[in-house]
Design an enzyme around this catalytic site. Structure first.
Site, mmCIF file in Angstrom:
data_model
loop_
_atom_site.group_PDB
_atom_site.id
_atom_site.type_symbol
_atom_site.label_atom_id
_atom_site.label_comp_id
_atom_site.label_asym_id
_atom_site.label_seq_id
_atom_site.Cartn_x
_atom_site.Cartn_y
_atom_site.Cartn_z
ATOM 1 N N ASP A 128 28.561 29.966 48.161
ATOM 2 C CA ASP A 128 28.921 30.383 46.809
ATOM 3 C C ASP A 128 28.910 31.904 46.742
ATOM 4 O O ASP A 128 28.011 32.558 47.286
ATOM 5 C CB ASP A 128 27.934 29.808 45.797
ATOM 6 C CG ASP A 128 28.411 30.013 44.368
ATOM 7 O OD1 ASP A 128 29.610 29.794 44.111
ATOM 8 O OD2 ASP A 128 27.594 30.378 43.513
ATOM 9 N N HIS A 135 31.450 38.768 35.054
ATOM 10 C CA HIS A 135 30.238 37.951 35.125
ATOM 11 C C HIS A 135 29.083 38.745 35.722
ATOM 12 O O HIS A 135 27.963 38.725 35.192
ATOM 13 C CB HIS A 135 30.498 36.707 35.974
ATOM 14 C CG HIS A 135 29.276 35.901 36.254
ATOM 15 N ND1 HIS A 135 28.622 35.160 35.290
ATOM 16 C CD2 HIS A 135 28.567 35.711 37.401
ATOM 17 C CE1 HIS A 135 27.578 34.551 35.820
ATOM 18 N NE2 HIS A 135 27.516 34.874 37.105
ATOM 19 N N GLU A 201 28.397 27.014 35.719
ATOM 20 C CA GLU A 201 29.161 28.170 36.158
ATOM 21 C C GLU A 201 30.582 27.704 36.423
ATOM 22 O O GLU A 201 30.828 26.857 37.289
ATOM 23 C CB GLU A 201 28.547 28.807 37.417
ATOM 24 C CG GLU A 201 27.228 29.509 37.124
ATOM 25 C CD GLU A 201 26.759 30.401 38.243
ATOM 26 O OE1 GLU A 201 25.990 31.336 37.958
ATOM 27 O OE2 GLU A 201 27.155 30.166 39.404
ATOM 28 N N GLU A 203 33.860 27.851 37.984
ATOM 29 C CA GLU A 203 34.355 28.457 39.218
ATOM 30 C C GLU A 203 35.559 27.695 39.761
ATOM 31 O O GLU A 203 35.847 26.575 39.353
ATOM 32 C CB GLU A 203 33.255 28.462 40.297
ATOM 33 C CG GLU A 203 31.976 29.185 39.913
ATOM 34 C CD GLU A 203 31.031 29.371 41.085
ATOM 35 O OE1 GLU A 203 31.515 29.400 42.243
ATOM 36 O OE2 GLU A 203 29.815 29.490 40.847
ATOM 37 N N ASP A 235 29.123 25.130 39.552
ATOM 38 C CA ASP A 235 27.889 25.385 40.292
ATOM 39 C C ASP A 235 26.727 25.373 39.300
ATOM 40 O O ASP A 235 26.338 26.404 38.757
ATOM 41 C CB ASP A 235 27.975 26.734 41.013
ATOM 42 C CG ASP A 235 26.840 26.932 41.995
ATOM 43 O OD1 ASP A 235 26.448 25.948 42.637
ATOM 44 O OD2 ASP A 235 26.353 28.064 42.118
ATOM 45 N N ARG A 239 18.489 28.441 35.431
ATOM 46 C CA ARG A 239 18.275 29.875 35.261
ATOM 47 C C ARG A 239 16.793 30.261 35.303
ATOM 48 O O ARG A 239 16.453 31.329 35.834
ATOM 49 C CB ARG A 239 18.886 30.336 33.932
ATOM 50 C CG ARG A 239 20.394 30.120 33.815
ATOM 51 C CD ARG A 239 21.170 30.914 34.826
ATOM 52 N NE ARG A 239 22.616 30.783 34.609
ATOM 53 C CZ ARG A 239 23.534 31.218 35.432
ATOM 54 N NH1 ARG A 239 23.179 31.830 36.547
ATOM 55 N NH2 ARG A 239 24.817 31.064 35.170
ATOM 56 N N GLN A 242 15.640 30.011 38.875
ATOM 57 C CA GLN A 242 16.288 31.088 39.625
ATOM 58 C C GLN A 242 15.612 32.432 39.357
ATOM 59 O O GLN A 242 15.411 33.239 40.273
ATOM 60 C CB GLN A 242 17.767 31.175 39.250
ATOM 61 C CG GLN A 242 18.553 32.224 40.029
ATOM 62 C CD GLN A 242 20.034 32.212 39.661
ATOM 63 O OE1 GLN A 242 20.495 31.366 38.899
ATOM 64 N NE2 GLN A 242 20.778 33.139 40.211
ATOM 65 N N LYS A 255 19.949 26.462 42.700
ATOM 66 C CA LYS A 255 21.360 26.145 42.924
ATOM 67 C C LYS A 255 21.557 24.930 43.828
ATOM 68 O O LYS A 255 22.674 24.440 43.962
ATOM 69 C CB LYS A 255 22.053 27.340 43.576
ATOM 70 C CG LYS A 255 22.028 28.618 42.764
ATOM 71 C CD LYS A 255 23.106 28.617 41.709
ATOM 72 C CE LYS A 255 23.285 29.997 41.106
ATOM 73 N NZ LYS A 255 24.438 30.068 40.216
ATOM 74 N N THR A 259 26.268 20.613 42.858
ATOM 75 C CA THR A 259 27.516 21.343 42.647
ATOM 76 C C THR A 259 28.611 20.301 42.484
ATOM 77 O O THR A 259 28.783 19.446 43.362
ATOM 78 C CB THR A 259 27.847 22.265 43.830
ATOM 79 O OG1 THR A 259 26.786 23.210 44.012
ATOM 80 C CG2 THR A 259 29.152 22.999 43.607
ATOM 81 N N GLU A 366 25.818 33.784 29.693
ATOM 82 C CA GLU A 366 26.575 34.876 29.097
ATOM 83 C C GLU A 366 26.920 34.591 27.633
ATOM 84 O O GLU A 366 26.801 35.477 26.777
ATOM 85 C CB GLU A 366 27.866 35.100 29.890
ATOM 86 C CG GLU A 366 27.653 35.504 31.333
ATOM 87 C CD GLU A 366 28.921 35.375 32.143
ATOM 88 O OE1 GLU A 366 29.721 36.341 32.127
ATOM 89 O OE2 GLU A 366 29.139 34.317 32.771
#
Length: 427
Positions: A128, A135, A201, A203, A235, A239, A242, A255, A259, A366
């Site tokens: 990834d 971002h 996420e 992607e 993904d 948070r 992480q 992570k 996925t 975000e």
């Protein structure tokens, strides 16, 4: 060009004859095998191969397999040949070897509603990246402040980390909320609990078709030639887990739990007319990363959230793949430049795709600015991060003149964290 499968000719259909994306499906308990999406049908490639209407060019059959890897490994000549053969078979006014044979049609065409979809290819490795500038700026600003948003290497290399191929799953697979270590603000020691800040996420994923060689770098053009196609990719991100674990080596458990990818791989050939340029460089790249031409694509992307029991989903964001700072070909080149061998079935996540406006932010981190600005859904509920029972859906398409090259959907529903004897865990 139109098809004699009329549903493929609808202007908003994701799977017209100009697309012909590949996947793996089964029906009625049969063994999974390779198929192509066309209108509201799945074309059974194994049937067409068995009667000699499709010839991939190798010595063995490739479409009676539960993964696309054997076909992808044959390379561009075979990819182009099969695309031409399919176009000839399904174009209106084309070859009538299939359209004129009702018995063969009944064996070959499977309604999508009757097809169970599987992971389209065996994922050899998963990497990834963190290659969307907006971002990276947003996340960096939230965590470190605007003055330190981008790390010093960001404008020079596509940053990435090696993920887990074992937990890449096909759209529609339920996702359990992960457990892990977190540390509350001001706390001296961490605690073990279910993730409280679960995120998506938005992607794209690039799928490697032809392999590389260990010890042999590749150019950006060679990297682009190696890519078979693209999928939608979510993904999932924990948070809070992480935030505690990522220094100094980057994401790990936050992570690794899941996925999700879409069931259809849209080929590079189908996207050819939608190529776009990466943005003007703020810092000159080293020559090995220079692109010989347009290497990203104009693909509209959307993300939705639907709470359990809600009548409809709420649009979270609407952005475009052309927002990326680094292309998949540049990512692949950088991945291999030190001698790393790339394999058929390698999956490269683009990194979260966000645009300049808030409506284009590709993650809840975000959109809610780290959870400080909750958003209101169409159902009247509010969200800072994903709650149990929420279903997240990604979709996207490249808009042509009267047709779309679509990716379908990539969905996943969040289930509660697994029951685990937390009290038995000793610090």
């Amino acid at each position: 060009m139109t098809s004699w499968i009329e549903t493929a000719n609808a202007p908003h259909c994701h799977f017209p004859i100009q697309n012909l994306p590949y996947g793996v499906f089964a029906r009625n308990g049969e063994e999974p095998r390779c198929g192509v999406a066309l209108g509201d049908m799945v074309v059974d490639m194994a049937v067409l191969e068995s009667v000699g209407l499709l010839k991939a060019g190798g010595t063995d059959t490739v479409f009676d397999k539960p993964a696309l890897n054997d076909f992808m490994g044959l390379g561009k000549t075979s990819w182009d040949s099969i695309r031409e053969q399919l176009t000839s078979l399904f174009a209106k006014g084309g070859n009538d070897a299939l359209s004129g044979n009702d018995i063969l049609k009944s064996k070959t065409l499977v309604p999508m509603s009757a097809a169970q979809m599987f992971l389209p290819f065996t994922v050899s490795e998963y990497t990834d990246f963190y290659a969307g500038k907006q971002h990276a700026m947003n996340i960096g600003t939230i965590l470190r402040g605007a003055e330190n948003a981008l790390p010093p290497n960001w404008l020079h290399i596509p940053i990435g980390y090696n993920g887990r191929a074992s937990t890449v799953v096909v759209s529609g697979t339920d996702i359990k909320r992960p457990l892990g270590q977190t540390r509350a603000p001001g706390a001296q020691v961490p605690s073990f609990k279910a993730c409280a800040r679960l995120d998506i996420e938005l992607e794209m994923g690039a799928v490697v078709g032809t392999p590389g060689t260990m010890g042999q770098p590749i150019t950006v053009q060679e990297a682009d030639d190696m890519i078979f196609g693209y999928v939608l990719l979510n993904d999932w991100s924990a948070r809070d887990i992480q935030g505690w674990e990522y220094q100094p080596l980057g994401p790990f458990q936050a992570k690794a739990f899941a996925t999700s990818i879409s069931p259809w791989v849209v080929t590079k050939a189908a996207l050819e007319s939608f190529r776009a340029n990466t943005p003007e460089r703020e810092k000159e790249l080293l020559p090995y990363l220079n692109e010989p031409g347009p290497m990203i694509y104009d693909i509209d992307l959307q993300a939705y959230i639907q709470p359990e029991g809600a009548d409809k989903a709420t649009l979270l964001c609407h952005t475009n793949y052309n927002r990326m700072y680094y292309s998949a070909a540049q990512q692949l080149t950088h991945h291999a430049i030190g001698g790393c061998k790339m394999n058929t079935g390698d999956l490269l996540g683009s990194g979260t795709i966000s645009g300049p406006g808030k409506s284009e932010f590709g993650s809840l981190m975000e959109l809610t600015w780290g959870g400080t600005e909750p958003i209101t859904l169409d159902s009247g509920e509010s969200r800072r991060f994903i709650e149990d029972g929420d279903t997240l859906t990604l979709t996207g398409w490249a808009q042509g003149d009267g047709f779309r090259i679509g990716f379908g959907e990539c969905t996943g529903k969040i289930l509660p964290a697994p029951d685990f004897p937390v009290s038995d865990i000793k610090a």
